[in-house]
Design a protein around this motif. Structure first.
Motif, PDB file in Angstrom:
ATOM      1  N   TRP A  98       0.950  -1.111   0.193  1.00 46.63           N
ATOM      2  CA  TRP A  98      -0.204   0.240   0.073  1.00 46.63           C
ATOM      3  C   TRP A  98       0.896   1.315  -0.046  1.00 46.63           C
ATOM      4  O   TRP A  98       0.229   2.362  -0.092  1.00 46.63           O
ATOM      5  N   LEU A  99       2.235   1.125   0.178  1.00 43.43           N
ATOM      6  CA  LEU A  99       2.985   2.242   0.113  1.00 43.43           C
ATOM      7  C   LEU A  99       3.430   2.674  -0.995  1.00 43.43           C
ATOM      8  O   LEU A  99       3.410   1.954  -2.063  1.00 43.43           O
ATOM      9  N   PRO A 100       3.485   3.978  -1.375  1.00 47.35           N
ATOM     10  CA  PRO A 100       4.306   4.363  -2.736  1.00 47.35           C
ATOM     11  C   PRO A 100       5.567   3.547  -2.916  1.00 47.35           C
ATOM     12  O   PRO A 100       6.526   3.125  -1.962  1.00 47.35           O
ATOM     13  N   GLU A 101       5.906   3.198  -4.358  1.00 48.29           N
ATOM     14  CA  GLU A 101       6.849   2.492  -4.515  1.00 48.29           C
ATOM     15  C   GLU A 101       8.354   2.792  -3.946  1.00 48.29           C
ATOM     16  O   GLU A 101       8.973   1.856  -3.541  1.00 48.29           O
ATOM     17  N   ALA A 102       8.467   4.035  -3.960  1.00 46.66           N
ATOM     18  CA  ALA A 102      10.017   4.462  -3.672  1.00 46.66           C
ATOM     19  C   ALA A 102      10.101   4.125  -1.949  1.00 46.66           C
ATOM     20  O   ALA A 102      10.836   3.828  -1.686  1.00 46.66           O
ATOM     21  N   VAL A 103       8.829   4.552  -1.318  1.00 46.15           N
ATOM     22  CA  VAL A 103       8.980   4.159  -0.061  1.00 46.15           C
ATOM     23  C   VAL A 103       8.915   2.737   0.481  1.00 46.15           C
ATOM     24  O   VAL A 103       9.929   2.004   1.255  1.00 46.15           O
ATOM     25  N   GLY A 104       8.002   2.045  -0.080  1.00 49.52           N
ATOM     26  CA  GLY A 104       8.048   0.515  -0.193  1.00 49.52           C
ATOM     27  C   GLY A 104       9.367  -0.248  -0.309  1.00 49.52           C
ATOM     28  O   GLY A 104       9.997  -1.023   0.168  1.00 49.52           O
ATOM     29  N   ARG A 105      10.182   0.426  -1.468  1.00 45.44           N
ATOM     30  CA  ARG A 105      11.264  -0.110  -1.791  1.00 45.44           C
ATOM     31  C   ARG A 105      12.216   0.191  -0.855  1.00 45.44           C
ATOM     32  O   ARG A 105      13.264  -0.668  -0.300  1.00 45.44           O
ATOM     33  N   LEU A 216      -5.967   0.850   4.248  1.00 46.02           N
ATOM     34  CA  LEU A 216      -6.111  -0.414   3.730  1.00 46.02           C
ATOM     35  C   LEU A 216      -7.422  -0.457   3.158  1.00 46.02           C
ATOM     36  O   LEU A 216      -7.789  -1.454   2.203  1.00 46.02           O
ATOM     37  N   PHE A 217      -8.152   0.641   3.012  1.00 47.54           N
ATOM     38  CA  PHE A 217      -9.466   0.781   2.609  1.00 47.54           C
ATOM     39  C   PHE A 217      -9.290   1.256   1.185  1.00 47.54           C
ATOM     40  O   PHE A 217     -10.172   1.228   0.084  1.00 47.54           O
ATOM     41  N   ALA A 218      -7.963   1.559   0.696  1.00 48.40           N
ATOM     42  CA  ALA A 218      -7.782   2.206  -0.469  1.00 48.40           C
ATOM     43  C   ALA A 218      -7.195   1.065  -1.304  1.00 48.40           C
ATOM     44  O   ALA A 218      -6.632   0.168  -0.569  1.00 48.40           O
ATOM     45  N   PRO A 219      -7.129   0.903  -2.738  1.00 47.25           N
ATOM     46  CA  PRO A 219      -6.707  -0.196  -3.241  1.00 47.25           C
ATOM     47  C   PRO A 219      -5.039  -0.179  -3.255  1.00 47.25           C
ATOM     48  O   PRO A 219      -4.374   0.666  -3.222  1.00 47.25           O
ATOM     49  N   PRO A 220      -4.685  -1.445  -3.150  1.00 47.22           N
ATOM     50  CA  PRO A 220      -3.254  -1.549  -3.201  1.00 47.22           C
ATOM     51  C   PRO A 220      -2.185  -0.981  -4.192  1.00 47.22           C
ATOM     52  O   PRO A 220      -2.882  -1.203  -5.534  1.00 47.22           O
ATOM     53  N   ARG A 221      -1.272  -0.489  -4.000  1.00 53.60           N
ATOM     54  CA  ARG A 221      -0.379  -0.230  -5.147  1.00 53.60           C
ATOM     55  C   ARG A 221       0.431  -1.112  -5.972  1.00 53.60           C
ATOM     56  O   ARG A 221       0.650  -0.845  -7.102  1.00 53.60           O
ATOM     57  N   VAL A 222       0.454  -2.262  -5.313  1.00 55.80           N
ATOM     58  CA  VAL A 222       1.193  -3.374  -6.026  1.00 55.80           C
ATOM     59  C   VAL A 222      -0.072  -4.248  -6.448  1.00 55.80           C
ATOM     60  O   VAL A 222      -0.813  -4.831  -5.571  1.00 55.80           O
ATOM     61  N   ARG A 224      -1.273  -7.210  -7.134  1.00 52.59           N
ATOM     62  CA  ARG A 224      -0.822  -8.504  -7.167  1.00 52.59           C
ATOM     63  C   ARG A 224      -2.114  -9.405  -6.565  1.00 52.59           C
ATOM     64  O   ARG A 224      -2.733  -8.904  -5.491  1.00 52.59           O
ATOM     65  N   PRO A 225      -2.412 -10.874  -6.789  1.00 55.65           N
ATOM     66  CA  PRO A 225      -3.320 -11.401  -6.309  1.00 55.65           C
ATOM     67  C   PRO A 225      -3.441 -11.434  -4.490  1.00 55.65           C
ATOM     68  O   PRO A 225      -4.490 -11.284  -3.875  1.00 55.65           O
ATOM     69  N   LEU A 226      -2.124 -11.533  -4.000  1.00 57.47           N
ATOM     70  CA  LEU A 226      -1.907 -11.560  -2.645  1.00 57.47           C
ATOM     71  C   LEU A 226      -2.623 -10.408  -1.973  1.00 57.47           C
ATOM     72  O   LEU A 226      -3.287 -10.473  -0.831  1.00 57.47           O
ATOM     73  N   TYR A 227      -2.412  -9.260  -2.758  1.00 56.59           N
ATOM     74  CA  TYR A 227      -2.816  -7.926  -1.762  1.00 56.59           C
ATOM     75  C   TYR A 227      -4.229  -7.617  -2.257  1.00 56.59           C
ATOM     76  O   TYR A 227      -4.824  -6.671  -1.831  1.00 56.59           O
ATOM     77  N   GLY A 228      -5.140  -8.470  -3.005  1.00 61.25           N
ATOM     78  CA  GLY A 228      -6.473  -8.454  -3.068  1.00 61.25           C
ATOM     79  C   GLY A 228      -7.306  -9.520  -2.031  1.00 61.25           C
ATOM     80  O   GLY A 228      -8.492  -9.512  -1.989  1.00 61.25           O
ATOM     81  N   PHE A 229      -6.427 -10.232  -1.382  1.00 54.95           N
ATOM     82  CA  PHE A 229      -7.116 -11.140  -0.655  1.00 54.95           C
ATOM     83  C   PHE A 229      -7.421 -10.533   0.902  1.00 54.95           C
ATOM     84  O   PHE A 229      -6.647  -9.731   1.529  1.00 54.95           O
ATOM     85  N   PRO A 230      -8.662 -10.714   1.293  1.00 56.00           N
ATOM     86  CA  PRO A 230      -9.387  -9.800   2.229  1.00 56.00           C
ATOM     87  C   PRO A 230      -9.152 -10.519   3.628  1.00 56.00           C
ATOM     88  O   PRO A 230     -10.111 -11.160   4.236  1.00 56.00           O
ATOM     89  N   PHE A 231      -8.004 -10.357   4.340  1.00 54.52           N
ATOM     90  CA  PHE A 231      -8.021 -11.002   5.488  1.00 54.52           C
ATOM     91  C   PHE A 231      -7.332 -10.063   6.580  1.00 54.52           C
ATOM     92  O   PHE A 231      -6.987 -10.357   7.451  1.00 54.52           O
TER      93      PHE A 231
END
Length: 388
Positions: A98-105, A216-222, A224-231
């Motif tokens: 969910w973080l901007p790419e530069a921060v996540g990286r 977490l209510f915003a769409p993930p920036r990555v 990928r299927p894992l980050y659409g999993f609702p847990f």
């Protein structure tokens, strides 16, 4: 009849199982220290336990949820506190997506990074130019002593007043703090999961840049299927820990029953019909609830891989997770009762299983009100709040 080939075991799951005997041997040490020993944390880190849910693009493993579930379960079977801290580190790192790419990286490309924190919005975040000023104190900050970054949930304010997303709904966000800017309070004196180091964490008027906060209510920036999993952050891991603890309790009772002679009856404990019945019931509770959990995880992950998971799918997942946790507690109760007097001593792992699993059941993610939420949805009512 030709048997089907056994699928290969993922290296991380194999490592977790290999670690188990050493973890079990150190359970008393872990509990006494009220935190995981530094050398054990390093070993888990080298194995990749804390990178299970980090995106591959940041060097993480990005494991399917069912596999992460089994890794956590295997660690918890050896030691409940270790399984819990593994879950916290892995699940909070999931938020990298969910973080901007530069921060996540910048945060997660470091191979030894460990994250932790508390998602509950117990803090306040005043909106200022370029970010937020965050103040708060959070309980249950498990494993915070060995973390490099910590997450805190907060209610967003502007001009001292809650900032509203829509009428009646205040904005909440999660914020990443460098661990050196967080004060840790040694408050973890609990009945169970004593070795998790789950004391309080606190920040005061800490400036957090915009790109280190997210919802977490915003769409993930990555994408990928894992980050659409609702847990959510804990929904998957809590039952994995509970099932691991329950399996350990069955192991311990089985070993005891084959060795202990009931003096008055002049027979092994294992020969007592009540013990046989208890083992059967516990085995059925654990295996059936685990099967329901894994079946639901696979089904929801498949649905989430093709698009947003439905509200019903999310409800079924929450139901399976709560059911697994509460069934595990029932199984541990049966094993503790069947063991008799020996189970009350600190030398018995059964008393630790009992305390650990009942500490788990107190968590809001798997408490009894969860069944009201899921039952209402299954009966056709709209949920009162979003179901993560």
């Amino acid at each position: 009849m030709t048997s089907l080939p056994t699928p290969p075991v993922h290296p991380l799951l194999a490592t977790a199982r290999e670690l188990a005997p050493r973890l079990s041997e150190r359970s008393a040490e872990i509990e006494s220290a009220r935190r995981l020993p530094a050398d054990l944390v390093s070993e888990l880190n080298r194995a990749g336990v804390f990178r299970m849910m980090i995106p591959e693009t940041y060097g993480g493993l990005e494991l399917p949820p069912a596999l992460s579930f089994q890794v956590i379960e295997a660690l918890a079977r050896a030691d409940g506190a270790t399984g819990w801290n593994a879950m916290i580190g892995a699940a909070t790192a999931l938020t990298a997506a969910w973080l901007p790419e530069a921060v996540g990286r910048a945060i997660f490309s470091r191979p030894d990074v460990i994250t932790g924190g508390v998602a509950a919005p117990l803090g306040r975040a005043e909106r200022v130019e370029g970010g937020h000023r965050v103040t708060g104190r959070w309980t249950w900050a498990s494993g915070s002593q060995h973390c490099h970054w910590l997450i805190g949930g907060a209610l967003v304010t502007e001009g001292g007043k809650p900032r509203m997303v829509r009428e009646g709904v205040p904005e909440t966000r999660l914020f990443f703090f460098p661990a050196e800017h967080v004060t840790l309070h040694d408050t973890w004196f609990a009945a169970g999961l004593c070795g998790t180091g789950s004391g309080d964490m606190e920040v005061k008027d800490l400036f957090v840049p915009d790109d280190h906060g997210f919802s977490l209510f915003a769409p993930p920036r990555v994408a990928r299927p894992l980050y659409g999993f609702p847990f959510g952050l804990l929904g998957l891991g809590i039952p994995a820990v509970a099932l691991g603890i329950a399996r350990r309790a069955i192991d311990e009772l089985t070993l005891l029953a084959r060795q202990k002679t009931v003096v008055v009856e002049r027979r092994l404990l294992a020969a007592r019909p009540a013990v046989q019945e208890a083992v059967s019931e516990a085995e059925a509770l654990v295996r059936s609830s685990r099967a329901f959990a894994l079946e639901t995880i696979h089904a929801v992950f498949d649905e989430a891989s093709r698009g947003p998971a439905s509200v019903r799918a999310r409800a079924e997942l929450r139901l399976a997770m709560t059911h697994a946790t509460r069934s595990s507690a029932r199984a541990v109760d049966l094993m503790y009762e069947a063991a008799g007097g020996p189970a009350v001593f600190h030398t018995s792992a059964l008393q630790r299983c009992l305390r650990d699993v009942h500490t788990l059941t107190q968590h809001a993610m798997v408490a009894r009100p969860t069944l009201e939420l899921t039952g209402g949805i299954l009966l056709g009512f709209d949920p009162p709040t979003p179901v993560l």
